[in-house]
Design an enzyme around this catalytic site. Structure first.
Site, PDB file in Angstrom:
ATOM      1  NE  ARG A 104      -4.503   0.828   1.892  1.00  0.00           N
ATOM      2  CZ  ARG A 104      -5.372   0.639   2.441  1.00  0.00           C
ATOM      3  NH1 ARG A 104      -5.294   1.583   3.370  1.00  0.00           N
ATOM      4  NH2 ARG A 104      -5.895  -0.173   1.784  1.00  0.00           N
ATOM      5  CG  HIS A 131      -8.298   0.329  -2.781  1.00  0.00           C
ATOM      6  ND1 HIS A 131      -7.673  -0.765  -2.649  1.00  0.00           N
ATOM      7  CD2 HIS A 131      -8.862   0.311  -2.313  1.00  0.00           C
ATOM      8  CE1 HIS A 131      -7.603  -1.127  -1.591  1.00  0.00           C
ATOM      9  NE2 HIS A 131      -8.742  -0.133  -0.688  1.00  0.00           N
ATOM     10  CD  GLN A 134     -12.836  -1.289  -1.010  1.00  0.00           C
ATOM     11  OE1 GLN A 134     -12.462  -1.676   0.022  1.00  0.00           O
ATOM     12  NE2 GLN A 134     -14.211  -1.820  -0.826  1.00  0.00           N
ATOM     13  CG  ASP A 220     -13.140   6.151  -0.990  1.00  0.00           C
ATOM     14  OD1 ASP A 220     -13.715   6.950   0.151  1.00  0.00           O
ATOM     15  OD2 ASP A 220     -12.249   6.034  -1.626  1.00  0.00           O
ATOM     16  CB  CYS A 260     -14.550   1.835   0.164  1.00  0.00           C
ATOM     17  SG  CYS A 260     -13.236   3.120   0.190  1.00  0.00           S
ATOM     18  NE  ARG A 288     -11.293  -5.520   0.447  1.00  0.00           N
ATOM     19  CZ  ARG A 288      -9.905  -4.454   0.849  1.00  0.00           C
ATOM     20  NH1 ARG A 288     -10.530  -3.341   1.431  1.00  0.00           N
ATOM     21  NH2 ARG A 288      -8.222  -4.028   0.679  1.00  0.00           N
TER      22      ARG A 288
HETATM   23  N1  NVA Z   1     -10.052   6.449  -1.522  1.00  0.00           N
HETATM   24  C1  NVA Z   1      -9.415   6.742   0.069  1.00  0.00           C
HETATM   25  C2  NVA Z   1      -9.618   4.880   0.158  1.00  0.00           C
HETATM   26  C3  NVA Z   1      -9.449   4.392   1.409  1.00  0.00           C
HETATM   27  C4  NVA Z   1      -9.274   2.976   1.897  1.00  0.00           C
HETATM   28  C5  NVA Z   1      -7.872   6.898   0.783  1.00  0.00           C
HETATM   29  O1  NVA Z   1      -7.301   6.499  -0.503  1.00  0.00           O
HETATM   30  O2  NVA Z   1      -7.378   7.432   1.464  1.00  0.00           O
HETATM   31  N1   CP Z   2     -11.094   0.237   2.312  1.00  0.00           N
HETATM   32  C1   CP Z   2     -10.211   0.118   2.792  1.00  0.00           C
HETATM   33  O1   CP Z   2      -8.949  -0.526   1.773  1.00  0.00           O
HETATM   34  O2   CP Z   2     -10.024  -0.123   4.250  1.00  0.00           O
HETATM   35  P1   CP Z   2      -8.793   0.035   4.654  1.00  0.00           P
HETATM   36  O3   CP Z   2      -7.950   1.736   4.746  1.00  0.00           O
HETATM   37  O4   CP Z   2      -9.041   0.255   6.277  1.00  0.00           O
HETATM   38  O5   CP Z   2      -7.386  -1.006   4.383  1.00  0.00           O
END
Ligand code: NVA
Ligand code: CP
Length: 307
Positions: A104, A131, A134, A220, A260, A288
């Site tokens: 990540r 993502h 997801q 989101d 998500c 997930r």
């Molecule tokens: N769009 C959000 C998703 C988190 C799971 C982010 O990138 O922070």
């Molecule tokens: N939806 C998702 O990826 O959640 P986290 O940021 O908690 O991993």
């Protein structure tokens, strides 16, 4: 076997993704029956996280243990990556010691560089642009609740971020439409979204128009990780983009709501919607686990016979 990475949802074909859904259903059922299934005994997953996570970390870590393997969590803060070790060097070292890696991070190019130098499959656990894990879970959840997603309309309200980009890519794979409504200045950037002339999405100025007759409404956070400096500006820009009861009333009566997570009640979604009867967000989060277990099994073992 040739190494397969999962950096974008379209790294796998529709057929492969459908296989994963079928496999996830079986894996989920075994799990619910408390039956042991250990195909990844002695395999190790390295989990490199540059950003916070609850669901992604937990589902991969628990998932790997449940499949009989091991997982090692590495935060950039306490590895040499955080002190400037080149991604290419880290990839060569890490991938000689483990069987699979999930990352990540920020720019998608970081994970591409890692994958290029990796001897083992690399999974995208979220980048600024995509993502895929997801949407794997989200489409599985849609199928569980409503069946085939082909021909359906998904309404995306809010920021055209990593999750939105992945919905757009998935639309092309599974043949559904996405209606997107963002404030001016936050529209879809086709190149960044990895889209090349696709006609599977349409942009709407008014969020109510985007939601009209949708089968699934989703949104989101207004400020994704890495964009914290823009938080106040974004709060003002997105003020009319809260999915509330009025907005979702424009969708089909049996439309589902997904997010998500983590969610901010009163910002991108009203509490009445997130906690309401159309919301499937807890199933979505749980799935997930099951879909990623199917993914890890596939990347390491290939297709296994479905019993
Ligand atoms: N769009 C959000 C998703 C988190 C799971 C982010 O990138 O922070
Ligand atoms: N939806 C998702 O990826 O959640 P986290 O940021 O908690 O991993």
């Amino acid at each position: 076997m040739q190494i397969k990475h999962f950096l974008k949802i379209n790294d796998l074909t529709r057929k492969e993704l459908e296989y994963l859904f079928e496999r996830a259903r079986w894996i989920k059922n075994e799990f619910k029956q408390y039956r042991r299934y250990w195909p990844l005994t002695d395999r190790t997953l390295a989990m490199i996280f540059d950003k916070n996570s609850t669901r992604t970390r937990l589902s991969f870590e628990a998932g790997m243990y449940q499949l009989g393997g091991n997982a090692i969590y590495l935060s950039t803060r306490d590895t040499q990556l955080g002190r400037g070790e080149p991604v290419e060097d880290a990839a060569q070292v890490v991938s000689r010691m483990v069987d699979m890696v999930i990352i990540r991070t920020y720019e998608h190019s970081i994970i591409e560089r890692f994958a290029e130098y990796s001897r083992v499959p690399v999974i995208n656990g979220l980048t600024d642009e995509y993502h895929p894990c997801q949407i794997l879970g989200d489409i599985f959840t849609y199928i569980e609740h409503r069946g085939n997603i082909a021909g359906k309309t998904v309404a995306w309200i809010g920021d055209s971020n990593n999750v939105c980009n992945t919905w757009l890519q998935a639309a092309e794979i599974f043949d559904f439409n996405v209606h997107v409504s963002t404030p001016p200045g936050y529209e879809v950037e086709p190149e960044r979204a990895g889209l090349y002339g696709t006609d599977y999405y349409e942009e709407f100025f008014c969020p109510h128009d985007a939601v009209k007759n949708a089968d699934l409404v989703t949104t989101d956070v207004w400020t994704s990780m890495g964009f914290e400096a823009e938080e106040e500006t974004r709060k003002n820009a997105f003020a009319d983009f809260c999915v509330d009861e009025e907005m979702i009333s424009y969708a089909k009566k049996d439309a589902l709501f997904m997010h998500c997570l983590p969610a901010h009640r009163g910002e991108e979604v009203a509490a009445e919607v997130l906690d309401g009867p159309q919301s499937v967000v807890w199933d979505e989060a749980e799935n997930r686990l099951h879909t990623q277990k199917a993914l890890m099994e596939y990347l390491l073992l290939g297709k296994v016979e479905i019993k």
